[in-house]
Design a protein around this motif. Sequence first.
Motif, PDB file in Angstrom:
ATOM      1  N   GLU A   1       0.925  -1.082   0.177  1.00 58.13           N
ATOM      2  CA  GLU A   1       0.007  -0.024   0.044  1.00 58.13           C
ATOM      3  C   GLU A   1       0.892   1.148  -0.023  1.00 58.13           C
ATOM      4  OE1 GLU A   1      -2.411   2.564  -0.545  1.00 58.13           O
ATOM      5  OE2 GLU A   1      -3.568   0.657  -0.184  1.00 58.13           O
ATOM      6  N   LEU A   2       0.610   2.072  -1.043  1.00 62.48           N
ATOM      7  CA  LEU A   2       1.502   3.389  -1.079  1.00 62.48           C
ATOM      8  C   LEU A   2       0.853   4.269  -0.206  1.00 62.48           C
ATOM      9  CD1 LEU A   2       3.461   5.071  -2.532  1.00 62.48           C
ATOM     10  CD2 LEU A   2       1.664   5.371  -4.382  1.00 62.48           C
ATOM     11  N   ASP A   3      -0.264   4.535  -0.026  1.00 58.32           N
ATOM     12  CA  ASP A   3      -0.897   5.609   0.819  1.00 58.32           C
ATOM     13  C   ASP A   3      -0.423   5.712   2.184  1.00 58.32           C
ATOM     14  OD1 ASP A   3      -2.304   7.693   1.900  1.00 58.32           O
ATOM     15  OD2 ASP A   3      -4.118   7.145   0.719  1.00 58.32           O
ATOM     16  N   GLU A   4       0.243   6.291   3.171  1.00 59.09           N
ATOM     17  CA  GLU A   4       0.339   6.097   4.614  1.00 59.09           C
ATOM     18  C   GLU A   4      -0.521   6.022   5.029  1.00 59.09           C
ATOM     19  OE1 GLU A   4       3.592   7.767   7.718  1.00 59.09           O
ATOM     20  OE2 GLU A   4       3.537   8.764   5.812  1.00 59.09           O
ATOM     21  N   GLU A   5      -1.637   7.233   4.916  1.00 63.53           N
ATOM     22  CA  GLU A   5      -2.866   7.201   5.760  1.00 63.53           C
ATOM     23  C   GLU A   5      -3.398   5.756   5.694  1.00 63.53           C
ATOM     24  OE1 GLU A   5      -6.578  10.242   5.955  1.00 63.53           O
ATOM     25  OE2 GLU A   5      -6.292   9.300   4.202  1.00 63.53           O
ATOM     26  N   LYS A   6      -3.635   5.432   4.824  1.00 63.46           N
ATOM     27  CA  LYS A   6      -4.219   3.782   4.782  1.00 63.46           C
ATOM     28  C   LYS A   6      -3.519   2.683   5.562  1.00 63.46           C
ATOM     29  CE  LYS A   6      -7.151   5.674   2.179  1.00 63.46           C
ATOM     30  NZ  LYS A   6      -6.708   6.982   1.837  1.00 63.46           N
ATOM     31  N   VAL A   7      -2.363   2.988   5.249  1.00 67.24           N
ATOM     32  CA  VAL A   7      -1.379   1.770   6.260  1.00 67.24           C
ATOM     33  C   VAL A   7      -1.695   2.270   7.858  1.00 67.24           C
ATOM     34  CG1 VAL A   7       0.912   1.173   6.709  1.00 67.24           C
ATOM     35  CG2 VAL A   7       0.392   1.936   4.524  1.00 67.24           C
ATOM     36  N   VAL A   8      -1.591   3.269   8.116  1.00 65.25           N
ATOM     37  CA  VAL A   8      -2.061   3.711   9.587  1.00 65.25           C
ATOM     38  C   VAL A   8      -3.453   3.003   9.956  1.00 65.25           C
ATOM     39  CG1 VAL A   8      -2.400   5.523  11.376  1.00 65.25           C
ATOM     40  CG2 VAL A   8      -0.386   5.530   9.724  1.00 65.25           C
ATOM     41  N   TYR A   9      -4.426   3.475   9.008  1.00 70.97           N
ATOM     42  CA  TYR A   9      -5.973   3.037   9.116  1.00 70.97           C
ATOM     43  C   TYR A   9      -5.927   1.373   9.397  1.00 70.97           C
ATOM     44  CZ  TYR A   9     -10.630   1.838   8.133  1.00 70.97           C
ATOM     45  OH  TYR A   9     -11.776   1.211   8.307  1.00 70.97           O
ATOM     46  N   LEU A  10      -5.180   0.596   8.320  1.00 73.55           N
ATOM     47  CA  LEU A  10      -5.346  -0.677   8.313  1.00 73.55           C
ATOM     48  C   LEU A  10      -4.629  -1.483   9.760  1.00 73.55           C
ATOM     49  CD1 LEU A  10      -4.514  -1.177   4.590  1.00 73.55           C
ATOM     50  CD2 LEU A  10      -6.563  -1.795   5.638  1.00 73.55           C
ATOM     51  N   GLU A  11      -3.472  -0.718  10.145  1.00 69.70           N
ATOM     52  CA  GLU A  11      -3.002  -1.474  11.035  1.00 69.70           C
ATOM     53  C   GLU A  11      -3.699  -1.216  12.324  1.00 69.70           C
ATOM     54  OE1 GLU A  11       1.205  -0.066  10.892  1.00 69.70           O
ATOM     55  OE2 GLU A  11       1.833  -1.639   9.658  1.00 69.70           O
ATOM     56  N   HIS A  12      -4.400  -0.130  12.526  1.00 65.38           N
ATOM     57  CA  HIS A  12      -5.255   0.302  13.631  1.00 65.38           C
ATOM     58  C   HIS A  12      -6.559  -0.676  13.713  1.00 65.38           C
ATOM     59  CE1 HIS A  12      -8.503   2.478  15.682  1.00 65.38           C
ATOM     60  NE2 HIS A  12      -7.512   2.985  16.539  1.00 65.38           N
ATOM     61  N   THR A  13      -7.132  -0.817  12.444  1.00 66.90           N
ATOM     62  CA  THR A  13      -8.297  -1.653  12.331  1.00 66.90           C
ATOM     63  C   THR A  13      -8.037  -3.106  12.307  1.00 66.90           C
ATOM     64  OG1 THR A  13      -8.995   0.326  10.826  1.00 66.90           O
ATOM     65  CG2 THR A  13     -10.468  -1.727  11.063  1.00 66.90           C
ATOM     66  N   TYR A  14      -6.893  -3.504  11.878  1.00 68.76           N
ATOM     67  CA  TYR A  14      -6.777  -4.728  11.775  1.00 68.76           C
ATOM     68  C   TYR A  14      -5.383  -5.150  12.405  1.00 68.76           C
ATOM     69  CZ  TYR A  14     -10.518  -4.619   8.080  1.00 68.76           C
ATOM     70  OH  TYR A  14     -11.565  -4.414   7.714  1.00 68.76           O
ATOM     71  N   PRO A  15      -4.949  -5.261  13.615  1.00 71.40           N
ATOM     72  CA  PRO A  15      -3.755  -5.449  14.284  1.00 71.40           C
ATOM     73  C   PRO A  15      -2.896  -6.420  13.996  1.00 71.40           C
ATOM     74  CG  PRO A  15      -5.558  -4.795  15.896  1.00 71.40           C
ATOM     75  CD  PRO A  15      -6.202  -5.021  14.637  1.00 71.40           C
ATOM     76  N   GLU A  16      -3.515  -7.406  13.153  1.00 72.41           N
ATOM     77  CA  GLU A  16      -2.809  -8.697  12.548  1.00 72.41           C
ATOM     78  C   GLU A  16      -2.136  -8.314  11.357  1.00 72.41           C
ATOM     79  OE1 GLU A  16      -7.112  -9.844  11.626  1.00 72.41           O
ATOM     80  OE2 GLU A  16      -5.948  -8.462  12.963  1.00 72.41           O
ATOM     81  N   LEU A  17      -2.181  -7.262  10.912  1.00 70.30           N
ATOM     82  CA  LEU A  17      -1.606  -6.806   9.764  1.00 70.30           C
ATOM     83  C   LEU A  17      -0.079  -5.995  10.018  1.00 70.30           C
ATOM     84  CD1 LEU A  17      -4.501  -4.883   7.519  1.00 70.30           C
ATOM     85  CD2 LEU A  17      -2.967  -7.035   6.970  1.00 70.30           C
ATOM     86  N   LYS A  18      -0.117  -5.763  11.305  1.00 62.06           N
ATOM     87  CA  LYS A  18       1.263  -5.112  11.720  1.00 62.06           C
ATOM     88  C   LYS A  18       2.525  -5.974  11.125  1.00 62.06           C
ATOM     89  CE  LYS A  18       0.222  -1.791  15.061  1.00 62.06           C
ATOM     90  NZ  LYS A  18      -0.417  -1.501  16.351  1.00 62.06           N
ATOM     91  N   GLY A  19       3.484  -5.356  10.423  1.00 66.10           N
ATOM     92  CA  GLY A  19       4.316  -6.034   9.841  1.00 66.10           C
ATOM     93  C   GLY A  19       4.228  -6.833   8.552  1.00 66.10           C
ATOM     94  N   ARG A  20       3.055  -6.801   8.097  1.00 67.35           N
ATOM     95  CA  ARG A  20       2.897  -7.545   6.828  1.00 67.35           C
ATOM     96  C   ARG A  20       2.534  -6.409   5.732  1.00 67.35           C
ATOM     97  NH1 ARG A  20      -1.446 -12.298   8.135  1.00 67.35           N
ATOM     98  NH2 ARG A  20      -0.484 -13.408   9.743  1.00 67.35           N
ATOM     99  N   ILE A  21       2.535  -5.211   6.042  1.00 62.14           N
ATOM    100  CA  ILE A  21       2.168  -4.131   4.889  1.00 62.14           C
ATOM    101  C   ILE A  21       3.364  -3.629   4.434  1.00 62.14           C
ATOM    102  CG2 ILE A  21       0.845  -2.178   4.428  1.00 62.14           C
ATOM    103  CD1 ILE A  21      -1.243  -2.539   6.644  1.00 62.14           C
ATOM    104  N   ILE A  22       3.625  -3.585   3.068  1.00 61.49           N
ATOM    105  CA  ILE A  22       4.778  -3.064   2.550  1.00 61.49           C
ATOM    106  C   ILE A  22       4.060  -1.778   1.961  1.00 61.49           C
ATOM    107  CG2 ILE A  22       6.267  -3.409   0.582  1.00 61.49           C
ATOM    108  CD1 ILE A  22       5.356  -6.315   0.577  1.00 61.49           C
ATOM    109  N   HIS A  23       4.992  -0.802   2.691  1.00 64.32           N
ATOM    110  CA  HIS A  23       4.561   0.766   2.504  1.00 64.32           C
ATOM    111  C   HIS A  23       5.435   1.372   1.358  1.00 64.32           C
ATOM    112  CE1 HIS A  23       4.179   5.179   3.754  1.00 64.32           C
ATOM    113  NE2 HIS A  23       3.415   4.732   2.860  1.00 64.32           N
TER     114      HIS A  23
END
Length: 252
Positions: A61-83
């Motif tokens: 995911e390129l959009d930093e705002e979406k990365v923050v949102y996703l990691e907040h909404t789905y904690p299991e995504l932490k460390g799995r998103i390539i920014h």
Amino acid sequence: MQYTLKKSLGQHFLRDENICRRIADAIQQQSFTQLLEVGPGGGALTKYLLQFKDIDFKAVELDEEKVVYLEHTYPELKGRIIHQSFLDAQPPFEGSFMVVGNFPYNISSQILFKVLDWKDQVPHVVGMFQKEVAQRVASKPGSKVYGVISVLIQAFYNVEYLFDVPQECFNPPPKVMSGVILLTRKTELVDMRSHKHFVNLVKTAFNQRRKTLRNAARSLFTEDVLQNPIFDKRAEQLSLEDFAALTFSMNY
């Protein structure tokens, strides 16, 4: 926690749960252990993908705002998103992995060419595109929308058009219909001189698609070779097998 839509990134977020479930179901019909989602955005599809059992999942995911949102909404995504941009990414897994996503419309063709770069590692793709792009990828010789991307993708993948997705399934609604396609890597490839020759010929031929192949691709062949009746045809009339066979007669 809220997020904003960014038109500059071609963002149209899927909001129809039935469509999300249909895409997730199409993905689960394939065999894979590693899964990459491109452009998860607000996570409409992601939440279904995270439910898959025994799957190593990552998202780009390129959009930093979406990365923050996703990691907040789905904690299991932490460390799995390539920014970063998918177009700049390296393969995120060793071995084979599946690529899925509601692909940003402004770079959808580039995404497909990136998948071609990774074709040895990517046996399956399930993606949503602008319907026109999806139809082009799946089109056959003789069709008005048959072109470079049709031939290059179909040389390495079987393409199946799965279903339409209407505008109202998105927020904001795009101006066009969308379509979901499945790519399955071919087990037997058509014989060609080289991938480089093949790409060069296909792009040259379609660059002047209204001309006969003799005129459009004259620079690639000797005059003797150009006497072959196949050169009376236009690019859109040639199958990928025709293009592949012609690579063996090219000058260079």
